[in-house]
Motif scaffolding. Structure first.
Motif, PDB file in Angstrom:
ATOM      1  N   THR A 160     -21.433  21.127  17.035  1.00 24.30           N
ATOM      2  CA  THR A 160     -21.900  21.853  15.864  1.00 24.30           C
ATOM      3  C   THR A 160     -21.013  23.247  15.357  1.00 24.30           C
ATOM      4  OG1 THR A 160     -24.000  21.145  16.186  1.00 24.30           O
ATOM      5  CG2 THR A 160     -23.921  22.769  14.581  1.00 24.30           C
ATOM      6  N   TRP A 161     -20.610  23.824  16.303  1.00 23.73           N
ATOM      7  CA  TRP A 161     -19.801  25.254  15.994  1.00 23.73           C
ATOM      8  C   TRP A 161     -18.558  24.703  15.545  1.00 23.73           C
ATOM      9  CZ3 TRP A 161     -15.004  25.429  18.442  1.00 23.73           C
ATOM     10  CH2 TRP A 161     -15.031  24.457  19.457  1.00 23.73           C
ATOM     11  N   PHE A 162     -17.989  23.667  15.650  1.00 25.63           N
ATOM     12  CA  PHE A 162     -16.711  23.222  15.426  1.00 25.63           C
ATOM     13  C   PHE A 162     -16.688  22.894  14.078  1.00 25.63           C
ATOM     14  CE2 PHE A 162     -12.940  20.241  15.111  1.00 25.63           C
ATOM     15  CZ  PHE A 162     -11.983  21.259  15.605  1.00 25.63           C
ATOM     16  N   TRP A 163     -17.603  22.113  13.596  1.00 21.10           N
ATOM     17  CA  TRP A 163     -18.041  21.636  12.188  1.00 21.10           C
ATOM     18  C   TRP A 163     -18.054  22.771  11.309  1.00 21.10           C
ATOM     19  CZ3 TRP A 163     -15.639  17.942  13.774  1.00 21.10           C
ATOM     20  CH2 TRP A 163     -15.864  16.917  14.649  1.00 21.10           C
ATOM     21  N   HIS A 164     -18.823  23.860  11.766  1.00 21.80           N
ATOM     22  CA  HIS A 164     -19.374  24.910  11.092  1.00 21.80           C
ATOM     23  C   HIS A 164     -17.792  25.672  10.818  1.00 21.80           C
ATOM     24  CE1 HIS A 164     -21.384  28.383   9.754  1.00 21.80           C
ATOM     25  NE2 HIS A 164     -20.480  29.064  10.461  1.00 21.80           N
ATOM     26  N   LEU A 165     -16.922  25.669  11.626  1.00 21.12           N
ATOM     27  CA  LEU A 165     -15.836  26.526  11.460  1.00 21.12           C
ATOM     28  C   LEU A 165     -14.990  25.868  10.411  1.00 21.12           C
ATOM     29  CD1 LEU A 165     -14.275  27.436  15.097  1.00 21.12           C
ATOM     30  CD2 LEU A 165     -15.596  29.008  13.135  1.00 21.12           C
ATOM     31  N   ILE A 166     -14.845  24.424  10.293  1.00 17.83           N
ATOM     32  CA  ILE A 166     -14.122  23.645   9.226  1.00 17.83           C
ATOM     33  C   ILE A 166     -14.666  23.714   7.914  1.00 17.83           C
ATOM     34  CG2 ILE A 166     -13.686  21.215   8.788  1.00 17.83           C
ATOM     35  CD1 ILE A 166     -13.491  20.432  11.391  1.00 17.83           C
ATOM     36  N   LYS A 167     -15.964  23.913   7.905  1.00 13.46           N
ATOM     37  CA  LYS A 167     -16.896  24.053   6.560  1.00 13.46           C
ATOM     38  C   LYS A 167     -16.140  25.329   6.273  1.00 13.46           C
ATOM     39  CE  LYS A 167     -21.486  24.423   4.636  1.00 13.46           C
ATOM     40  NZ  LYS A 167     -22.961  24.600   5.100  1.00 13.46           N
ATOM     41  N   LEU A 168     -15.928  26.477   6.815  1.00 14.89           N
ATOM     42  CA  LEU A 168     -15.571  27.593   6.191  1.00 14.89           C
ATOM     43  C   LEU A 168     -14.181  27.837   5.831  1.00 14.89           C
ATOM     44  CD1 LEU A 168     -17.082  30.182   9.174  1.00 14.89           C
ATOM     45  CD2 LEU A 168     -18.222  29.602   6.751  1.00 14.89           C
ATOM     46  N   GLU A 169     -13.201  26.784   6.190  1.00 19.73           N
ATOM     47  CA  GLU A 169     -12.072  26.730   5.735  1.00 19.73           C
ATOM     48  C   GLU A 169     -11.674  26.590   4.333  1.00 19.73           C
ATOM     49  OE1 GLU A 169      -9.479  27.147   7.484  1.00 19.73           O
ATOM     50  OE2 GLU A 169     -10.556  27.157   9.638  1.00 19.73           O
ATOM     51  N   ASP A 170     -10.677  27.397   3.916  1.00 20.74           N
ATOM     52  CA  ASP A 170     -10.303  27.464   2.352  1.00 20.74           C
ATOM     53  C   ASP A 170      -9.409  26.137   2.371  1.00 20.74           C
ATOM     54  OD1 ASP A 170      -9.605  27.934  -0.144  1.00 20.74           O
ATOM     55  OD2 ASP A 170      -8.535  29.744   0.065  1.00 20.74           O
TER      56      ASP A 170
END
Length: 841
Positions: free
Chosen positions: A434-444
């Motif tokens: 879940t943490w990894f998908w959250h970081l991807i969601k934050l990407e520009d």
């Protein structure tokens, strides 16, 4: 946490029923056991409302100290107790506020605190100690908040070393429990309670020595019952004049015999003799107030390696070169058999297993991961994660990796994820990946979508409506900006539909032959009232591109609910997945290879990993909590028996939770699939795409000579029949009468329309905000394949029932209030070490 609640038990003595009340000291039980005790306390159907008020320990006002565990434990128990009550009308936030209004702090703790401070001459000059204590005591009974803040500020001005101490006390959480001006509790209730909890705490030592600590619920209840029976017998004997013991006991001998020392605080281990300070005290020691905080930086991985794994045989220049991050070499180096993994520490299995599987995926495709990393800015969260994996890669190649170094690396990442708000705490149990998908969601993605496309599936949708004669015919709506999904969850519905055949599920997943599903009414609405009486059908989840790393969560809901009986879901995982024909798969590497499996125990509170060496000759099981973090070779194991099929051999009491596949051809294969898939989408549906590759995120338009485009929002585009009248805005359309006949259906692709009943969701604009990554207009994003959605009573947003923690929304009655995972505060509260805290995506 220390508190108490009253349990009323009925004990049969012949024909007479005798009621005995047991005071349950909640310090003996964990949070779940405390909640169960509260339920028992109120579960007697014969109990009157007045008795219930007296016995309900979860709602009684409390005088307590200021520790976080005690305060949050009371709040959590209060919320859970009332949430379970059928006649409860308050939401969780209202219950939390109500709980805070029932807490009063112990003044004796505050007095002891400023007395201790007054003796630190470096903070309070000896000649001003009495003045300081007098002014600190005055803060307790000030009448207004303004006066309280002013006097506190003056105290810090005159005693500047006490800034951190005073800051702790004026924090609203602590101040509202102690100071009259900041009080939240009702004044009459406040005055009726004692000012300290000394009497209660005086009894704790004897209770703990008699019963012990940290019991399971029933074990703790038996201990408390025995404690109550013992003192009841002593009371009855003493009331009748009988002796309660013979002779005079020498207490110190009894203590020494029981504990091995005359003082229980003494111990053979020096660490046990050190006085422990809990979080219920502000900074009040000379070290905390007078010694400046160290400016020493947190060691990064390079420094940790240099400190913990020195290489004296290398020159300084060679060591510097080794610790740098050069472009990784091609993946021709053999897999480091039995290389160390991340050792478990403080519920870290969710991160350990995620990183371990990502690292195994990296080993088979170093060049592709290197391209992904280079395409990301250095401040990117994914860049930081991939950098740590490449650092481990370099260490493995040089045989420099150790469990201690990997632990330092993992702990640094946990703190980084906390700063990125990808996790709530560095010590809590979290969901896998879940943490990894959250970081991807934050990407520009404004500069480049290529590196992010490696982890996302992109899909589009099209909606048809027959329209009516008044508006000139049918109209079409498409998703102009495609939808991105990072996690794919497979539930029992999918398992039953495809009978556990994962090949069939994947073929349906990427198929363009999706069955149109009817919707309640047209998307053209105003204030939830339809403007068009036409019949609407949607074709959803048309996959346009696939990621480099493809992950499916197949965790059984029975695991989250801790239901162990019956047959569990057993998917037939193949070694490869083919998204296209064999010819295209071979020529462009359009083949997904199985990387590894994430396993979860039947209690849902520990993850491990299963994977194979690159040549599939050795099978490993990695458990950070066993073998000091080193993976274990499975004896007499093969790829077929320990990685594939329905009868896969797994460790006892473990189930498959998540499966990870990697695209063999990398970015080249991604682009090839994108070209083939978009060409077929254009042929079938009339879509046109803005790009021919995934370097940027594409947009979609619709082309049909019978339709013309309206001016719509950026997310969707609408097309109406050429025969429609000029102004098709919502304001120009009157509400259609219900008896007006809709026109015939527009030209849909030749597919059978599903007769499944529509779900009871609003068809006006509504927000879908789900933890699975689907966020936006629910009229466009929602589809039957995702499962039913439910609306939060707090934020009014919708999310999928299947995505809620522990399956908690699956069996709610229609009139039961629901609070989503964003508004629900219970999973933010502390839990005991080892207690399950599921956060399934």
């Amino acid at each position: 946490m220390v508190g108490q609640m009253v349990i009323s038990t009925k004990i049969s003595h012949g024909r007479n029923l005798k009621t005995r009340q047991i005071y349950v000291f909640t310090g003996l039980l964990g949070p779940m056991e405390e909640t169960a005790a509260a339920y028992i306390a109120s579960g007697d159907p014969e109990t009157t409302q007045q008795d219930l008020q007296l016995r309900r320990g979860a709602q009684a006002p409390k005088v307590m100290d200021f520790s976080e565990a005690e305060r949050s434990g009371f709040t959590r128990g209060f919320i859970e107790f009332y949430t379970a009550r059928p006649n409860n009308t308050r939401n969780r936030q209202e219950l939390q506020v109500a709980a805070e209004h029932l807490l009063k702090g112990c003044r004796e703790h505050y007095r002891a605190g400023f007395t201790r401070i007054s003796r630190i001459s470096g903070a309070v000059p000896p000649g001003m100690a009495d003045e300081f204590k007098k002014r600190a005591l005055t803060l307790l009974d000030l009448l207004t908040s303004e006066e309280f803040i002013s006097q506190a500020a003056l105290l810090v001005r005159d005693f500047p070393k006490l800034g951190s101490w005073m800051e702790w006390w004026v924090h609203p959480v602590h101040a509202s429990m102690l100071f009259e001006s900041e009080r939240k509790m009702d004044i009459e209730l406040w005055q009726s309670l004692p000012s300290d909890n000394n009497a209660e705490e005086a009894m704790h030592w004897k209770l703990y020595k008699a019963c012990g600590r940290d019991h399971e619920f029933l074990e703790g209840m038996y201990a408390l019952f025995a404690f109550a029976v013992h003192y009841e017998r002593l009371f009855e004997a003493a009331s009748k004049g009988a002796l309660t013991r013979y002779g005079q006991a020498e207490r110190w001998k009894m203590v020494k015999k029981l504990y091995g020392t005359t003082k229980t605080t003494r111990s053979g281990n020096p660490n046990n003799t050190k006085r422990k300070k809990n979080d219920g005290r502000p900074p009040d020691t000379a070290k905390e107030l007078l010694i400046p905080k160290s400016n020493k930086k947190q060691l990064n991985l390079k420094e940790a390696i240099r400190k913990k794994t020195p290489t004296p045989s290398l020159t300084a220049k060679e060591q510097k070169k080794l610790l740098s991050l050069p472009t990784p070499p091609p993946a021709t180096i053999s897999f480091p058999l039995d290389a160390p993994g991340y050792p478990w520490h403080q519920n870290s299995c969710w991160l350990d297993v995620s990183l371990q599987l990502l690292y195994i995926a990296l080993w088979g495709a170093v060049d592709e991961f290197n391209k992904i990393q280079k395409g990301l800015p250095e401040h990117s969260g994914i860049h930081v994660v991939l950098s740590s994996l490449f650092q481990r890669y370099e260490l493995d190649n040089g045989s420099k990796a150790t469990s201690a170094v990997l632990r330092s690396q993992r702990d640094y990442l946990r703190k980084f994820l906390k700063r990125k708000k990808a996790i709530q705490s560095v010590m809590d149990f979290e969901s896998l990946f879940t943490w990894f998908w959250h970081l991807i969601k934050l990407e520009d993605i404004s500069q480049s979508y290529r590196p992010i496309s490696a982890f996302e599936t992109v899909f589009i949708e099209i909606h048809y409506c027959t329209g009516s004669s008044k508006i000139g015919g049918s109209h079409v709506e498409i998703s102009h900006i495609p939808f991105r999904r990072r996690m794919h969850q497979i539930g029992k519905k999918d398992y039953d539909e495809f009978k556990g055949d994962f090949d069939q599920y994947f073929a349906h997943f990427i198929s363009l032959d999706k069955t149109p599903s009817p919707a309640t009414h047209c998307w053209r609405t105003t204030d939830t009232v339809p403007l068009c009486p036409g019949e609407r059908t949607d074709i959803c989840y048309l996959v346009a591109s696939l990621p480099f790393i493809l992950s499916f969560e197949v965790g059984d809901e029975k695991v989250a609910l801790q239901i162990f009986e019956g047959e569990t879901q057993k998917w037939d995982f193949p070694p490869t997945l083919l998204p296209v024909t064999d010819a295209d798969a071979d020529s462009h590497g359009l083949i997904y290879d199985l990387v590894g499996l994430a396993l979860v125990n039947r209690w849902g509170n520990h993850f491990i990993a299963r994977y194979a060496s690159p040549d599939k000759s050795v099978i490993y099981t990695y458990d950070g909590n066993a073998n000091e973090g080193f993976p274990i070779r499975e004896d007499s194991a093969s790829f077929r028996t320990h990685m594939l099929g329905r009868k896969i051999k797994l460790p006892n009491n473990y189930l498959v939770y998540q499966v990870l596949y990697r695209l063999r051809g990398g970015a080249t294969a991604q682009d090839q699939f994108f070209r083939l898939q978009t060409a077929e989408l254009s042929r079938r549906f009339g879509f046109q795409f803005s790009t021919k590759n995934l370097n940027t995120l594409f947009s979609v338009t619709y082309h049909d000579d019978k339709y013309t485009q309206l001016d719509n929002n950026k997310r969707t585009l609408e097309y109406v029949s050429q025969s429609a009248h000029g102004d098709m805005s919502d304001d120009a359309l009157d509400i259609e009468s219900e008896d007006e006949n809709p026109l015939s259906k527009p030209n849909l692709p030749e597919q059978e329309i599903s007769s499944s009943p529509p779900l009871s969701l609003p068809n006006s604009e509504f927000d879908l905000n789900c933890r699975c990554g689907i966020i936006g207009d629910g009229n466009i994003l929602y589809q039957d394949a995702h499962g039913e959605a439910i609306q939060c009573n707090e934020c009014r947003e919708w999310s999928h029932i299947a995505c809620q923690r522990d399956g908690r929304a699956s069996d709610l009655a229609a009139d039961t209030p629901f609070i989503c995972d964003v508004c629900d505060l219970s999973h933010h509260l502390p839990v005991r070490a080892g207690e399950r805290k599921s956060k399934r995506m």
